[in-house]
Scaffold this active site. Structure first.
Site, mmCIF file in Angstrom:
data_model
loop_
_atom_site.group_PDB
_atom_site.id
_atom_site.type_symbol
_atom_site.label_atom_id
_atom_site.label_comp_id
_atom_site.label_asym_id
_atom_site.label_seq_id
_atom_site.Cartn_x
_atom_site.Cartn_y
_atom_site.Cartn_z
ATOM 1 N N GLU A 113 7.482 47.733 -171.645
ATOM 2 C CA GLU A 113 8.392 48.466 -170.755
ATOM 3 C C GLU A 113 9.784 47.838 -170.679
ATOM 4 O OE1 GLU A 113 6.832 48.932 -166.833
ATOM 5 O OE2 GLU A 113 8.623 49.920 -166.069
ATOM 6 N N GLU A 163 4.936 51.852 -154.015
ATOM 7 C CA GLU A 163 5.766 52.868 -154.659
ATOM 8 C C GLU A 163 5.281 54.279 -154.333
ATOM 9 O OE1 GLU A 163 5.729 51.609 -158.782
ATOM 10 O OE2 GLU A 163 7.381 50.232 -158.437
ATOM 11 N N ASP A 216 8.389 42.378 -161.807
ATOM 12 C CA ASP A 216 7.729 43.465 -162.535
ATOM 13 C C ASP A 216 7.919 43.327 -164.036
ATOM 14 O OD1 ASP A 216 6.351 45.785 -163.041
ATOM 15 O OD2 ASP A 216 8.049 47.097 -162.664
#
Lengths: 686, 686
Positions: A400, A293, A372
């Site tokens: 998250e 990323e 993820d």
């Protein structure tokens, strides 16, 4: 900040409620009348203080200091007093006693002995002993021998020096504020207590995305502050790690390159390591997110991850440090039109060929799933895929993708599924937890790491019940075999006391919450139906045309990602047989992962007998109803839990119930509009 | 900042290329040998300087000062010299000459006379005269009489005091930086020149979303700075306005309320107005976004918009100021499941009942369309709907939804459609432009306002060709009857000079660009298929489940919003007949607005003969191809336009071509997956 609200939530599971059962209290008092703790050190001081404060809070009186011969409790390192026994002592069940293990023994009417190989072990024994009293156990006879399954039990903070926390949902950083370390460290000390109380022994304090400010954490102007914080953690047996910027030799050192094979670069890191250890003699090491990323890494220089990690490892090795190297590496500039590239394959494809080429003081940190931290994923095939490399399983405590501490989602059952997953790497019974611990492949370093869910909110975690995830992670890091329901119950007892109604209701709520959250959000393992960037709330196509490799391919006929060898991306082949065959087969693939592995028509019948589309409708209608029930059940506890906690959680349950309806309606509407198939039960879809 | 790159883009259409045709230059030189300008004032000084600098740049020599009897150019206010004539002078075509109008006259071999009622008119005459030379016109005989159609010709800035610009795509604010006014005002002066050169006479300098910092612009500590900026604008005939926070009496004044009917509140505003006018004697007035998108307003106190606006108007009236009250009022917390509420109806529903109840110094500012500056919308029914209220039509120069100055989108043709729209308010020929100007209902105040597209980028607008939108808005604000192609051509000539290839290629590109942009983005008037918040790039469902009242209702059968009286929200009834009937009728509704007014199956045949789905595929494939051609056509101009401009634009055309493909593929894929209907021509859809 010192009002009752604060205090109640702030203490977490170390609230040490007064023992109300009088006979029990008397028996405890008798057994804990006096204490002897030979030796002196910050860690032993911490253990002494914890025992004293905890017993006083629960029993009304702290144990009196006494000589070891007379004391009713003797605590210390083996051999530091005759009554503690020698180091050879092992537990009744023959449990291996490693450096963090301990024993707690008591013969009838004899003294209580808390003994360990190390001072840290003594501290763990103290917390364990206190827990026995917190949970109302009998301590007439004791023969506990315990040793952690994992050598490394780590929390990763994604805190930035400006005080923000990436994916944080409980306030700002407790470490940093406005570009500097916080001035007063008392909150960090209280945090270290919480870590130690559940046996966590390592913490990285800054975000794996290391920006300019945090790159300087290994510079000499900031190392004195790093050392102050490390001192606080050290007193509770916790080693401090830092996330580092792979490009630090350029950005900080002024070199022209960060190529791991360049001798100047290696030298720069070696010199840095030496400097760091001057400030922090027990520094844990580096956590590295490289070539991921948009982070820099060895790929820039045509090197591989082994080259990249080993160079750092060599710098740390003389000082006893390790490199925690994350495997979260994939193409984050994928074209959604390209159906051949499969992000799920990426970690394995990158790292499997390097198996055996990493130094002994490198551990690869592997996310539990291949994507993820979705609410549902298969277990990463790298766990059990690498047989000659140290591994850590990475979990995410911060919610998250699982409700961001506004929805209740007790994650221990999810983690348990990952830990108990049979990789078949050494035949049946080759659990992922043992791949991670190192036991499966006789690796020295192994363990669990998880992304923290705490911040400077008065109650640490925003949602009061999200403390259970913090606690639960610590428990599993020590003992992956612990059961999710046992962990829930002991957390409730320690946090809220012994009211059976509270224990029953809250443990039911916790244990069902993951299933509830999954049922009104992502159907059948497909994931990613969230709003981009912040990842909160429904958005079925939110990641469908994105660059992140995150697609569901829903059209008017069907949905799902074909990851089979036969007709898809071939991801199933990354698992050992028979796991690989099971995922490859449309009929054998478990329902809850069906859309992760297969693209099927909406009319496909699940093992449950339902069609995919009817499953979507049913689970979303039921999920929203069950979310509403959470609120009702919580309301039944008014008066039985502290009022402030009640209110804080209630506000969130109200939101969750409403937001679950939004999830239900958006997802049902999306699929109804796309499939045209009505709900068999005629419920309202928009 | 002073290199050629900067200078070229920075000068915009006031570059004043040297006249290359030598006979023409000689004739100009003879006609402009000397000049007389009786009178002295900052505005006349500006006119004098513009004439002198402009003529010098174009001809090589500035006109020599002379007495009025001898001068070849005489410029000034009527009556200030005998040769300028008396005020009664009107033009050859009998055009009404209002306070901003002017005449430019020359008999054969006589002097050139630039005369006007006001100094501002003289300045406009000077710029007009210069334009004649910039565009190579003969000036042997001149008889120009011109007067603006609109009394108010205004630019709205959405600039914040931190220097950011809401919906700005050309850098930071030229007014504010880091919470303060900029120190040096030279860039503001250059901006004022540009405004005056196209006849714009009003500017509001701060965002309609007035945050805490900007609320203080009417406080005494900031008014000296406001006055400095107003002085700069005044020299170019531009009046300064401020956007105000309706809750200012509370936030700034410390009152308990901002209720417009509370005498204390009225008194507070009256006192504020008085103070403001002490600093800025020709202050224009207030721009107000009230009760819109979480801004405070009269609704808080149970008052309506007339109550709210009139109170402010009364405060400004003694000083000659006006209130510009925005009609962008709708429910921004709509439930997507509710199909009865229609955002398109909102402005009319709110304001139409108040027609006739606003003070004479209030003007309602009405966005051109009922939604929000989409690439295609019908014209707002409020324009022509209100017959007893001053109106301004609000346009958006900044390309929020039309490519954000990375895509080419010359908006003048879009604006022309809105201005030329027949409202039928007074029977056929009741143009929206005349509703806005006030001519249709004999209102004194009227005009156009538009949201600025400029920032502190060296070339002002980011995309060099986006300057054409700034220029074009000014031209239309003066004369809504001007043609889009004429405006394009004159802008190109003034900006790039007289190269016929450049004029042909650039004007073709400009004139086709709106159509191109529309064709690869939103099909058939449906709008809102953009990413939320920043509004850039495709996202078909981006606003489908949002709270903003912005839906397309696409399902596997069809798409569109039923706004008919017969079966939908009834929005069509807000128009006058026969407009309303045309929109109500599925067969009479124009194709380009079909999905704005009707929900139809994908197989519905358009007037064009194509099905809706095939139209979507065709327009998106063709649109992306045409976007790629823009790049090729621009490339043909290398060497013919300044190199820096060439590069700046080229970079954007490269991006546009690529991004148009992304639009094409996402939208086609979305509708193919939903409808299941293949492209008739078998092109690739993913």
């Amino acid at each position: 900040m010192q009002d009752l609200t604060y205090e109640e939530g702030y203490a977490c599971w170390l609230r040490y409620h007064a023992v109300e059962d009088e006979p029990l209290r008397q028996s405890y008092l008798r057994a804990c009348a006096s204490i002897a703790m030979p030796g002196a050190s910050t860690v032993l001081d911490a253990a002494r203080r914890e025992l004293s404060d905890g017993l006083r809070a629960m029993l009304g009186t702290a144990p009196a200091p006494a000589s070891a011969e007379d004391a009713s409790i003797v605590a210390g390192v083996f051999g530091s007093d005759p009554r503690l026994g020698a180091k050879s002592l092992t537990g009744a069940e023959g449990v291996r006693l490693d450096e963090d293990g301990f024993v707690i023994r008591r013969s009838i009417d004899g003294p209580i002995v808390l003994a360990a190989n190390t001072e840290r072990g003594v501290l763990y024994a103290a917390f364990r002993f206190l827990k026995l009293l917190q949970t109302g156990a009998s301590i007439e006879r004791l023969d506990v021998t315990d040793s952690p399954a994992n050598r490394l039990r780590m929390i990763n903070h994604w805190d930035n020096m400006d005080g923000s926390i990436e994916r944080g949902y409980a306030g700002r950083s407790i470490f940093f504020r406005d570009g500097r370390f916080v001035e007063h460290l008392s909150r960090i000390r209280d945090y270290a207590r919480l870590l130690a109380s559940v046996g966590l022994n390592a913490v990285s304090i800054n975000n794996v995305n290391v920006h300019a400010a945090e790159t300087r954490l290994i510079a000499e102007d900031l190392l004195p502050d790093v050392a102050r914080v490390a001192d606080v953690f050290r007193a509770y047996g916790v080693r401090l790690f830092l996330s580092v910027n792979y490009a630090a030799p350029i950005e900080l050192g002024g070199l022209a390159t960060a190529d791991p094979l360049d001798p100047e670069v290696a030298e720069w890191w070696a010199e840095r390591a030496e400097t760091i250890y001057r400030y922090v003699p027990d520094f844990g090491g580096f956590v590295v997110k490289a070539d991921s990323e948009f982070r820099p890494g060895p790929f820039t220089y045509g090197r591989n991850h082994a080259d990249g990690a080993n160079m750092l490892a060599d710098a740390l090795a003389p000082h006893g440090g390790i490199v925690v190297w994350r495997c979260f590496v994939y193409n984050c500039l994928q074209d959604w039109r390209d159906r051949k590239t499969d992000r799920a394959r990426a970690a394995y494809d990158h790292f499997k060929p390097l198996d055996g080429r990493f130094r002994d003081n490198v551990a690869l940190q592997i996310k539990n799933g291949p994507m993820d931290f979705q609410v549902r994923e298969p277990v990463s095939p790298l766990l059990g895929g690498m047989t000659n490399t140290n591994q850590l399983m990475e979990l995410q405590i911060t919610q998250e993708y699982t409700g961001q501490q506004r929805h209740l989602c007790y994650l221990v059952p999810q983690w348990k599924e990952a830990l108990d997953f049979d990789t078949y790497a050494r035949g049946e019974g080759s659990l992922a937890s043992e791949a991670a611990s190192g036991a499966l492949f006789d690796r020295l370093i192994g363990g669990l790491a998880a992304v923290s869910n705490i911040g400077d909110d008065p109650n640490w975690t925003g949602h009061p019940l999200a403390q259970a995830n913090f606690y639960g992670f610590g428990r599993l890091a020590w003992d992956p075999r612990a059961a999710a329901d046992d962990i829930a119950r002991e957390w409730i007892r320690m946090t809220f006391g012994g009211d059976p109604q509270v224990i029953r209701v809250v443990s039911d709520m916790l244990l069902q919450s993951w299933d509830i959250y999954e049922s009104y959000t992502a159907p059948l393992g497909v994931g990613w139906m969230v709003n981009p960037n912040h990842h909160y709330g429904p958005n079925v196509d939110g990641y469908e045309y994105a660059k992140w490799g995150t697609y569901h391919f829903a059209d008017r006929q069907g949905i799902g990602v074909d990851r089979t060898v036969a007709s898809g991306t071939g991801y199933t082949s990354q698992y050992h047989s028979p796991r690989s065959d099971r995922y490859e087969s449309l009929s054998a693939c478990p329902d809850e992962l069906l859309l992760f592995f297969h693209h099927v028509p909406y009319t496909h019948l699940l093992a449950s007998g339902k069609s995919v589309i009817q499953h979507i409708y049913d689970s979303h209608f039921e999920g929203a109803d069950r979310a509403a029930e959470l609120l009702a059940r919580w309301d039944s506890l008014q008066g039985a839990v502290p009022e402030a906690t009640f209110r804080e959680a209630r506000e969130r349950f109200v939101h969750q119930a409403e937001h679950a309806k939004e999830w239900r309606d958006q997802i049902n509407t999306y699929f109804y509009r796309k499939s045209g198939i009505p709900d068999a039960h005629g419920r309202t879809i928009y």
